[in-house]
Design an enzyme around this catalytic site. Structure first.
Site, PDB file in Angstrom:
ATOM      1  N   ASP A   1     -22.009 -15.637  41.320  1.00 41.70           N
ATOM      2  CA  ASP A   1     -21.578 -16.153  40.052  1.00 41.70           C
ATOM      3  C   ASP A   1     -21.983 -17.857  40.105  1.00 41.70           C
ATOM      4  O   ASP A   1     -22.195 -18.371  41.246  1.00 41.70           O
ATOM      5  CB  ASP A   1     -20.163 -16.268  39.904  1.00 41.70           C
ATOM      6  CG  ASP A   1     -19.760 -14.705  39.471  1.00 41.70           C
ATOM      7  OD1 ASP A   1     -20.792 -13.909  38.907  1.00 41.70           O
ATOM      8  OD2 ASP A   1     -18.597 -14.147  39.384  1.00 41.70           O
TER       9      ASP A   1
ATOM     10  N   MET B   1     -10.073 -20.973  32.062  1.00 42.27           N
ATOM     11  CA  MET B   1     -10.768 -20.828  31.077  1.00 42.27           C
ATOM     12  C   MET B   1     -10.209 -21.321  29.682  1.00 42.27           C
ATOM     13  O   MET B   1     -10.475 -20.773  28.699  1.00 42.27           O
ATOM     14  CB  MET B   1     -11.475 -19.612  30.861  1.00 42.27           C
ATOM     15  CG  MET B   1     -12.333 -18.963  31.944  1.00 42.27           C
ATOM     16  SD  MET B   1     -12.694 -17.265  31.979  1.00 42.27           S
ATOM     17  CE  MET B   1     -11.178 -16.523  32.397  1.00 42.27           C
TER      18      MET B   1
ATOM     19  N   LYS C   1     -21.950 -16.939  34.522  1.00 41.38           N
ATOM     20  CA  LYS C   1     -21.212 -16.620  33.231  1.00 41.38           C
ATOM     21  C   LYS C   1     -20.720 -18.051  33.043  1.00 41.38           C
ATOM     22  O   LYS C   1     -19.545 -18.199  33.678  1.00 41.38           O
ATOM     23  CB  LYS C   1     -20.176 -15.699  32.967  1.00 41.38           C
ATOM     24  CG  LYS C   1     -20.728 -14.100  33.144  1.00 41.38           C
ATOM     25  CD  LYS C   1     -19.982 -13.025  32.816  1.00 41.38           C
ATOM     26  CE  LYS C   1     -20.399 -11.886  32.800  1.00 41.38           C
ATOM     27  NZ  LYS C   1     -21.255 -11.364  31.569  1.00 41.38           N
TER      28      LYS C   1
END
Length: 265
Positions: free
Chosen positions: A49, A183, A70
């Site tokens: 990642d 996030m 991502k």
């Protein structure tokens, strides 16, 4: 050194056709578990990642590194394509290390990938990692729990704040317990508003921890009422964790005599 590492870890054989789902911790290689460090030496291919640091990847023996990161608001690899790649590599007889930031089962979609591997009869193991939230708090001298201040802690994702089906932030506010938001930088204004509507005081302390444990680490403190403005004014961006609650006030108390952990990889 490798023989000593293998003796300490005493892990099962990393066999061809197996997938190991590993957590790389918060960023700096010093926070790797011995088991993940061992897997980095044994893997034929590493599917990683965006939050896996270059310092961690430098420990790999293989040069076959596949980036599937991502990042919010940017082009990224679809989860179905990532899962298909893991299955394809395993069926080709590769030793596959699927490496994620933090812990693979904490907002890392590790459970989804493990479920897909089960359906394809592909052997897998989970290598726990130091979850980024707790590591970042510790690095910033903020105790995740502390007698007299907190009795529990909530780990929440903030990327969908204010949308249908999102968390009930007003209900979380009523617990009065600390919340760590993953996030959530782009939605912190909505989160703060909903928490205050739920009864959390406007002067509740908030810390924003950006790129924790890496050379780019930055942190700031604010309140629920001011955090959105401060995030924008100080140009804070992902990856960042947001800590909301009275535990944030302990940072100032503990930081005076704390030994600097060192930020360079």
């Amino acid at each position: 050194m490798n023989e000593l590492l293998e003796t300490i870890v005493d892990a099962p054989e990393f066999a061809p056709g197996h997938v190991w789902l590993g957590g790389a911790g918060p960023g700096h290689p010093r926070y790797l578990t011995l088991e993940v460090a061992d897997a980095l030496k044994k893997a034929d291919v590493i599917v990683h990642d965006a939050l896996v640091s270059d310092g961690v990847l430098a420990l790999a023996t293989t040069k076959d590194l596949i980036f599937v990161g991502k990042r919010g608001g940017k082009p990224s690899v679809a989860q179905d394509d990532i899962t298909a790649k893991l299955i394809e590599l395993a069926k080709a007889g590769k030793r596959v290390l699927r490496l994620k930031g933090g812990d693979p089962f904490i907002f890392g979609r590790g459970g989804e990938e493990a479920e897909a591997l089960v359906k394809e009869n592909i052997p897998f193991r989970v290598l726990p990692g130091m979850t980024s939230a707790l590591a970042a708090l510790a690095s910033a001298n903020i105790p995740a729990t502390m007698r007299g201040i907190s009795r529990s802690i909530t780990l929440a994702t903030g990327h969908a704040a204010g949308t249908p089906g999102d968390l009930d932030w007003k209900a979380l506010a009523k617990t009065g317990e600390p919340i760590v938001v993953y996030m959530g930088v782009s939605t912190i204004g909505t989160i703060a508003r909903l928490l205050m509507e739920g009864g959390l005081a406007a002067d509740t302390p908030v810390a924003v921890l950006m790129a924790a444990t890496t050379p780019d680490e930055r942190s700031m403190t604010a309140t629920l009422a001011t955090v959105e403005e401060e995030v924008q004014r100080q140009n804070f961006a992902a990856p960042a964790l947001i800590v909301i609650g009275r535990i944030v006030s302990m940072q100032a108390v503990l930081s005076g005599q704390a030994v600097l952990s060192g930020k360079n990889p």
